[in-house]
Design a protein around this motif. Structure first.
Motif, mmCIF file in Angstrom:
data_model
loop_
_atom_site.group_PDB
_atom_site.id
_atom_site.type_symbol
_atom_site.label_atom_id
_atom_site.label_comp_id
_atom_site.label_asym_id
_atom_site.label_seq_id
_atom_site.Cartn_x
_atom_site.Cartn_y
_atom_site.Cartn_z
ATOM 1 N N UNK A 124 0.860 -1.190 0.000
ATOM 2 C CA UNK A 124 0.000 0.000 0.000
ATOM 3 C C UNK A 124 0.895 1.238 0.000
ATOM 4 N N UNK A 125 0.470 2.279 -0.696
ATOM 5 C CA UNK A 125 1.141 3.581 -0.563
ATOM 6 C C UNK A 125 0.226 4.458 0.277
ATOM 7 N N UNK A 165 9.513 8.142 -3.934
ATOM 8 C CA UNK A 165 10.195 6.978 -3.366
ATOM 9 C C UNK A 165 9.248 5.772 -3.340
ATOM 10 N N UNK A 166 7.990 6.036 -2.942
ATOM 11 C CA UNK A 166 7.015 4.939 -2.813
ATOM 12 C C UNK A 166 6.736 4.279 -4.170
ATOM 13 N N UNK A 167 6.511 5.088 -5.193
ATOM 14 C CA UNK A 167 6.200 4.525 -6.522
ATOM 15 C C UNK A 167 7.409 3.774 -7.076
ATOM 16 N N UNK A 168 8.597 4.261 -6.753
ATOM 17 C CA UNK A 168 9.819 3.635 -7.279
ATOM 18 C C UNK A 168 10.114 2.294 -6.596
ATOM 19 N N UNK A 169 9.895 2.244 -5.287
ATOM 20 C CA UNK A 169 10.348 1.059 -4.548
ATOM 21 C C UNK A 169 9.247 0.029 -4.254
ATOM 22 N N UNK A 170 8.004 0.467 -4.135
ATOM 23 C CA UNK A 170 6.957 -0.491 -3.737
ATOM 24 C C UNK A 170 6.271 -1.081 -4.968
ATOM 25 N N UNK A 175 2.728 -2.410 -4.419
ATOM 26 C CA UNK A 175 1.681 -1.517 -3.885
ATOM 27 C C UNK A 175 0.473 -1.517 -4.824
ATOM 28 N N UNK A 176 -0.718 -1.423 -4.241
ATOM 29 C CA UNK A 176 -1.949 -1.548 -5.042
ATOM 30 C C UNK A 176 -1.998 -0.532 -6.185
ATOM 31 N N UNK A 177 -1.584 0.699 -5.918
ATOM 32 C CA UNK A 177 -1.627 1.728 -6.965
ATOM 33 C C UNK A 177 -0.684 1.376 -8.112
#
Lengths: 361, 338
Positions: free
Chosen positions: B64-65, B73-78, B81-83
């Motif tokens: 999850x983000x 950072x979140x979009x790059x590493x997770x 993640x649902x998004x």
């Protein structure tokens, strides 16, 4: 000298299968939310009546699958509609090519003549009595599948019936439950008498509830794993296949009826199957052969949720958390846990026009 | 039928309200949804509500983000993640558009990472529909403001592209034949607002495909002068939040007044019908979220506090935009002026 004639041991025939179907909202798409619709339904001709997609194919498939196994099968309909619409119903069943062995209607005129107006809307006692009467006429070893819907009290009636003939409901308990539901004293006595005679064998394999009203599935948790709520007859067929009562080819037939007659798409069928797996009604492993056959026949599309094998693996990893895990993948329990009928009746809403009869916990 | 991917884990009330919104859509429309998120949590919510399983698929993932996470950072590493998984599913063609109530920055960045920009587009824009006063009968009660945060600072050429994209969206989704386009500025004169805005004004005025009505000022935002209002992201975001804030303060004050004096309470009761209409008009849940425009795929960003009704409306808007081929309309509009 005459030789000694040896008598060959007779092969034991499989136990007969009895399918009992509710009519309105289970077989027929009856509309009677208003008085006008009720009147229209009453005077509707056979060719104007509309059946729920896939139901006729499922009934025929069940019969043919049983006959292939050499198992006698009987199909009965039970309806709370008056016998005056009987001829149109019989004509409709003939039009659909549905074979059946009996049909029972509720004699509403008799109640009116006797001034029993409450009995006009009370179906629990009527249906229970007719089910028990039917049971007494059936071979004792016969197994039963019951089919109803989420509009009225089918899950309750069928569960009471299954527990009564399975000797899981004492007479006193059944009497108090019938009183609470509002069954009149005379009918209660009749039901109790019939239940006492019919008790003795755990015959009901599954109770299928057609979620015509889209009642939330969690509502039926109180009824235990014996009650199987399904959103369409493709789901019902898939569960019956997992139980060994239909072959994959029979499910294909029901699926085709939906794609060709009711504008279902292969993707929607795939979503329906995934829903069954997620609800723990069939295991991912149990559907493997079925999925292969459906895909080969072109009735099941690829799911947008990704490759099925990958999802099956993921589902296995999550199994410990599944609420109804193994409900059908495993053989049905010999002695299911007793149902909490008080909780079930607490959940049953008072009859409010237009409101859902069952409410989510 | 369009398939709409829904980020089931994004938003303040996820997954409950998101799943309920999708369930509503499955019962009332023919839209199919691909819910992306924790399958077990989604299924738990689903089984407690009415839904149509034929129109719902679930794509399982565990990540999850959060709303407070650093988007880049979140979009790059997770990757789980649902998004991110949902955006990837749309990019792979498993769904036609994406709806999310999650972290706005992450939505913009996930779109930028997985979706392709329409040929000729320099920057994507986050557009927002908002209620405004109408000037003539039949005028849409909603206007489109873009950009509201995807591109903080813009050049004149980008503002012109925003105008073309906004007009295309209004033509297709709001069914406004020739939407009136305004440039948000600090005065009506063409030279106001500095070099970038003056240049943008000149270019927009010269475009024959745009019904340009000139500069619009802050007070025109809530009037019916323009159907599409163009500005840079920083300004648009401040303007949008101001409109939302005023609406909230108005209701807080009304509630306070009702608590204080019986006479005021009675007065408010007399005005209740009008207030209810005003509430309906300013209720963000009715508008179905903000589209991110400029990509070949669509993302509709819902309010973070979205409830089931808002999510359902966002899914319907996404399906409508897919059916009306909004990205194609934008591509054609851009190609026509190149």
């Amino acid at each position: 000298m005459r030789g000694i004639r040896l008598r060959r041991p007779r092969e034991r025939a499989p136990a007969p299968l009895i399918c009992r179907w509710d009519l309105d909202k289970t077989y027929l798409r009856s509309e009677f939310d208003s008085l006008r619709q009720l009147l229209r339904t009453a005077f509707e001709r056979a060719e104007d009546k509309v059946d729920v997609p896939g139901v006729a194919e499922l009934i025929k498939a069940l019969r043919q699958a049983s006959e292939r196994l050499g198992r006698p099968v009987r199909t009965y309909f039970i309806s709370a509609s008056p016998p005056q619409i009987g001829s149109a119903i019989r004509a409709k069943l003939a039009l659909d090519g549905v074979p059946y062995d009996g049909i029972v209607f509720k004699d509403q005129l008799r109640h009116i003549r006797r001034g029993q107006f409450r009995s006009l809307r009370e179906h629990v006692g009527f249906k229970l009595a007719e089910l028990l009467r039917g049971r007494l006429e059936a071979p004792p070893e016969a197994r039963e599948l019951l089919f109803g819907d989420d509009w009225e009290s089918d899950p309750l009636i069928y569960s009471l019936y299954a527990d009564a003939i399975g000797s899981r409901l004492e007479t006193r308990r059944l009497a108090s439950l019938l009183r609470r539901v509002g069954v009149d004293a005379e009918l209660t006595d009749r039901v109790l008498g019939l239940a006492a005679r019919a008790a003795g064998r755990d015959a009901v394999v599954r109770i299928f509830i057609n979620l015509e009203r889209r009642t939330p599935p969690s509502v039926f948790q109180l009824f235990g794993p014996r009650v199987v709520p399904t959103f369409n007859y493709f789901q019902t067929a898939a569960v019956l296949e997992a139980l060994g009562l239909l072959a994959p080819a029979d499910v294909v037939r029901v699926a085709r009826a939906l794609t060709e007659g009711a504008s279902y798409t292969p993707r929607r069928l795939a979503n329906s199957l995934d829903d069954l797996v997620r609800r723990g009604l069939v295991s991912p492993g149990a559907t493997r052969t079925l999925v292969a056959r459906l895909a080969a026949e072109g009735v099941l599309g690829p799911s947008v949720a990704g490759p099925r094998w990958r999802r099956a693996l993921a589902a296995l990893g999550r199994l410990p958390g599944r609420r109804r895990r193994g409900a059908l993948a495993a053989p049905p329990p010999q002695r299911p846990a007793p149902l909490d009928y008080d909780a079930i009746l607490d959940q049953l809403r008072p009859r409010v026009r237009g409101a859902a009869l069952w409410e989510a916990p | 039928m369009p398939i709409i991917a829904v980020d089931a884990m994004g938003g303040d009330h996820a997954p409950q309200e998101i799943v309920k919104g999708v369930a509503q859509v499955s019962l009332t429309t023919d839209i199919e949804c691909l819910m992306v998120g924790d399958e077990r949590r989604i299924q738990e919510v689903l089984e407690g509500v009415s839904y149509n399983p034929e129109q719902i698929a679930i794509l399982h993932c565990t990540g999850v983000i959060g709303m407070a996470d650093e988007p880049r950072e979140a979009v790059r590493t997770r990757r789980d993640a649902s998004l991110v998984v949902a955006a990837r599913a749309v990019a792979e063609g498993r769904a036609d558009a994406l709806v999310s109530a999650g972290n706005t920055g992450a939505c913009v960045l996930a779109s930028a990472r997985f979706f392709r920009l329409v040929k000729g587009i320099r920057r994507a824009a986050l557009a927002s529909v908002y209620p405004r006063h109408t000037e003539y009968p039949g005028q849409d009660r909603l206007a489109l403001l873009l950009d509201v945060g995807a591109t903080v600072r813009c050049e004149a050429a980008e503002l012109v592209q925003f105008a073309l994209m906004g007009a295309a969206y209004a033509r297709r989704v709001s069914k406004v034949g020739s939407p009136r386009v305004g440039l948000l500025n600090m005065g009506a004169e063409p030279i106001k607002g500095g070099e970038t805005l003056a240049q943008a004004h000149g270019r927009l005025e010269a475009l024959p495909t745009i019904n340009f009505v000139g500069n619009v000022e802050g007070n025109d935002l809530v009037r019916g002068r323009a159907d599409v209002i163009v500005c840079e992201g920083l300004l648009g975001n401040v303007a949008l939040k101001l409109i939302e804030g005023i609406s909230e303060v108005f209701y807080d004050l009304a509630t306070l007044a009702a608590e204080r004096r019986l006479a005021w309470r009675l007065g408010l009761r007399l005005l209740s019908q009008g207030l209810e209409r005003l509430r309906e008009l300013t209720d963000y849940t009715q508008y179905g979220g903000s589209p991110i425009l400029g990509f070949e795929q669509l993302l509709i960003k819902c309010h973070g506090r979205s409830t089931a009704g808002a999510v359902a409306n966002a899914v319907k808007v996404a399906a409508k935009a897919v059916r009306d081929r909004v990205p194609r309309e934008i591509a054609d509009a851009i190609a026509a002026v190149r």
